[in-house]
Scaffold this active site. Structure first.
Site, PDB file in Angstrom:
ATOM      1  N   GLY A  19      -1.799   1.136  -5.733  1.00 25.29           N
ATOM      2  CA  GLY A  19      -2.538   0.231  -6.612  1.00 25.29           C
ATOM      3  C   GLY A  19      -2.761   0.748  -8.024  1.00 25.29           C
ATOM      4  O   GLY A  19      -3.663   0.274  -8.710  1.00 25.29           O
ATOM      5  N   MET A  87       5.654  -4.633  -1.095  1.00 29.63           N
ATOM      6  CA  MET A  87       6.910  -4.180  -0.507  1.00 29.63           C
ATOM      7  C   MET A  87       7.466  -5.128   0.560  1.00 29.63           C
ATOM      8  O   MET A  87       8.126  -4.685   1.486  1.00 29.63           O
ATOM      9  CB  MET A  87       6.732  -2.766   0.087  1.00 29.63           C
ATOM     10  CG  MET A  87       6.287  -1.730  -0.921  1.00 29.63           C
ATOM     11  SD  MET A  87       7.374  -1.637  -2.366  1.00 29.63           S
ATOM     12  CE  MET A  87       8.771  -0.796  -1.634  1.00 29.63           C
ATOM     13  N   LYS A  88       7.164  -6.398   0.437  1.00 32.83           N
ATOM     14  CA  LYS A  88       7.740  -7.371   1.373  1.00 32.83           C
ATOM     15  C   LYS A  88       8.543  -8.386   0.569  1.00 32.83           C
ATOM     16  O   LYS A  88       8.132  -8.737  -0.543  1.00 32.83           O
ATOM     17  CB  LYS A  88       6.609  -8.139   2.082  1.00 32.83           C
ATOM     18  CG  LYS A  88       6.162  -7.533   3.391  1.00 32.83           C
ATOM     19  CD  LYS A  88       4.920  -8.250   3.878  1.00 32.83           C
ATOM     20  CE  LYS A  88       5.216  -9.356   4.858  1.00 32.83           C
ATOM     21  NZ  LYS A  88       5.630  -8.885   6.182  1.00 32.83           N
ATOM     22  N   LEU A  90       9.629 -12.025  -0.275  1.00 35.52           N
ATOM     23  CA  LEU A  90       9.007 -13.338  -0.093  1.00 35.52           C
ATOM     24  C   LEU A  90      10.071 -14.346   0.340  1.00 35.52           C
ATOM     25  O   LEU A  90      11.173 -14.370  -0.215  1.00 35.52           O
ATOM     26  CB  LEU A  90       8.359 -13.787  -1.408  1.00 35.52           C
ATOM     27  CG  LEU A  90       7.204 -12.898  -1.880  1.00 35.52           C
ATOM     28  CD1 LEU A  90       6.819 -13.228  -3.316  1.00 35.52           C
ATOM     29  CD2 LEU A  90       6.002 -13.035  -0.956  1.00 35.52           C
ATOM     30  N   HIS A 106       8.926  -3.801 -12.072  1.00 35.75           N
ATOM     31  CA  HIS A 106       9.975  -3.020 -11.423  1.00 35.75           C
ATOM     32  C   HIS A 106      10.275  -1.749 -12.237  1.00 35.75           C
ATOM     33  O   HIS A 106      10.441  -1.820 -13.464  1.00 35.75           O
ATOM     34  CB  HIS A 106      11.249  -3.872 -11.298  1.00 35.75           C
ATOM     35  CG  HIS A 106      12.352  -3.134 -10.618  1.00 35.75           C
ATOM     36  ND1 HIS A 106      12.400  -3.002  -9.245  1.00 35.75           N
ATOM     37  CD2 HIS A 106      13.407  -2.442 -11.115  1.00 35.75           C
ATOM     38  CE1 HIS A 106      13.457  -2.258  -8.937  1.00 35.75           C
ATOM     39  NE2 HIS A 106      14.081  -1.919 -10.050  1.00 35.75           N
TER      40      HIS A 106
HETATM   41  C1  GRF Z   1       5.281   0.735  -9.203  1.00 39.43           C
HETATM   42  O1  GRF Z   1       6.165   1.773  -9.562  1.00 39.43           O
HETATM   43  C2  GRF Z   1       5.897  -0.595  -9.527  1.00 39.43           C
HETATM   44  O2  GRF Z   1       6.718  -0.578 -10.649  1.00 39.43           O
HETATM   45  C3  GRF Z   1       6.714  -0.875  -8.281  1.00 39.43           C
HETATM   46  O3  GRF Z   1       5.951  -0.346  -7.225  1.00 39.43           O
HETATM   47  C4  GRF Z   1       5.113   0.685  -7.705  1.00 39.43           C
HETATM   48  C5  GRF Z   1       3.707   0.349  -7.290  1.00 39.43           C
HETATM   49  O4  GRF Z   1       2.839   1.425  -7.431  1.00 39.43           O
HETATM   50  N1  GRF Z   1       7.005  -2.249  -8.119  1.00 39.43           N
HETATM   51  P1  GRF Z   1       1.287   1.266  -7.153  1.00 39.43           P
HETATM   52  O5  GRF Z   1       1.120   0.903  -5.705  1.00 39.43           O
HETATM   53  O6  GRF Z   1       0.763   0.200  -8.039  1.00 39.43           O
HETATM   54  O7  GRF Z   1       0.680   2.597  -7.451  1.00 39.43           O
END
Ligand code: GRF
Length: 183
Positions: A19, A87-88, A90, A106
């Site tokens: 987060g 991380m899913k 959609l 990203h």
């Molecule tokens: C970040 O590096 C973002 O760019 C990618 O996932 C990571 C999330 O990190 N999509 P966090 O959970 O917000 O620390």
């Protein structure tokens, strides 16, 4: 004549992890109206961060379907969604319902290095590292790029851990830009 304050759009942020990206958005609460935080990981550190800011958490658990989630977002008058380390993948129906309303952050200079472990792969190849914020479409990490910034050229000159700090700073900066420009 002075313009009144802009009406804040109602935003849901989807997370799965630490987060740190959510935190950057939470710190911009005068610019971006985060109403809900959705997570598929009950123990994600990001959940604590959301709670600290008094945000309502929605757990995407086994009982939750994307249809139910969509209804819940509508009930809460959500207008935009930010994927901040969610991380899913959609599903199509959900993406259709929220077309042009979902953005993702990203950790690479898209269209280079889409998919998983992008930062690590860039560093390994000694390719410029950076961050993109893009619209979400069905094809992974392929939607219209809204914001993009390089964090480090020739990254192998430093250890990966250091290169990653530059990347994280760029993420925070771009998310602040997103909050100011788009919400
Ligand atoms: C970040 O590096 C973002 O760019 C990618 O996932 C990571 C999330 O990190 N999509 P966090 O959970 O917000 O620390």
């Amino acid at each position: 004549m002075l313009n009144g304050p802009k009406r804040q759009e109602r935003v849901a942020v989807f997370i799965s992890g630490g987060g740190s990206t959510l935190q950057s958005l939470l710190e911009m609460q005068h610019q971006i109206g985060i109403e809900l935080v959705v997570t598929n990981r009950r123990n994600a550190l990001g959940v604590l961060k959301a709670k600290r800011f008094g945000k309502q958490i929605v757990y995407f658990n086994k009982e939750m379907t994307y249809e139910k989630l969509s209804q819940l977002l509508i009930q809460n008058k959500i207008e935009k969604i930010v994927l901040a380390g969610f991380m899913k993948l959609l599903p199509t129906d959900f993406l259709q319902s929220w077309k042009n309303k979902i953005v993702n952050i990203h950790p690479s200079l898209l269209p280079k290095y889409p998919g998983l472990n992008s930062a690590e792969r860039c560093w390994e190849d000694d390719e410029d590292m950076g961050v993109s914020i893009h619209n979400v479409i069905e094809e992974v990490d392929a939607g219209l790029i809204l914001l993009q910034q390089t964090s480090l050229n020739k990254p192998k000159k430093v250890e990966f851990s250091e290169a990653n700090i530059f990347l994280r700073k760029t993420e925070q900066h771009l998310l602040r830009e997103l909050a100011i420009r788009y919400y």
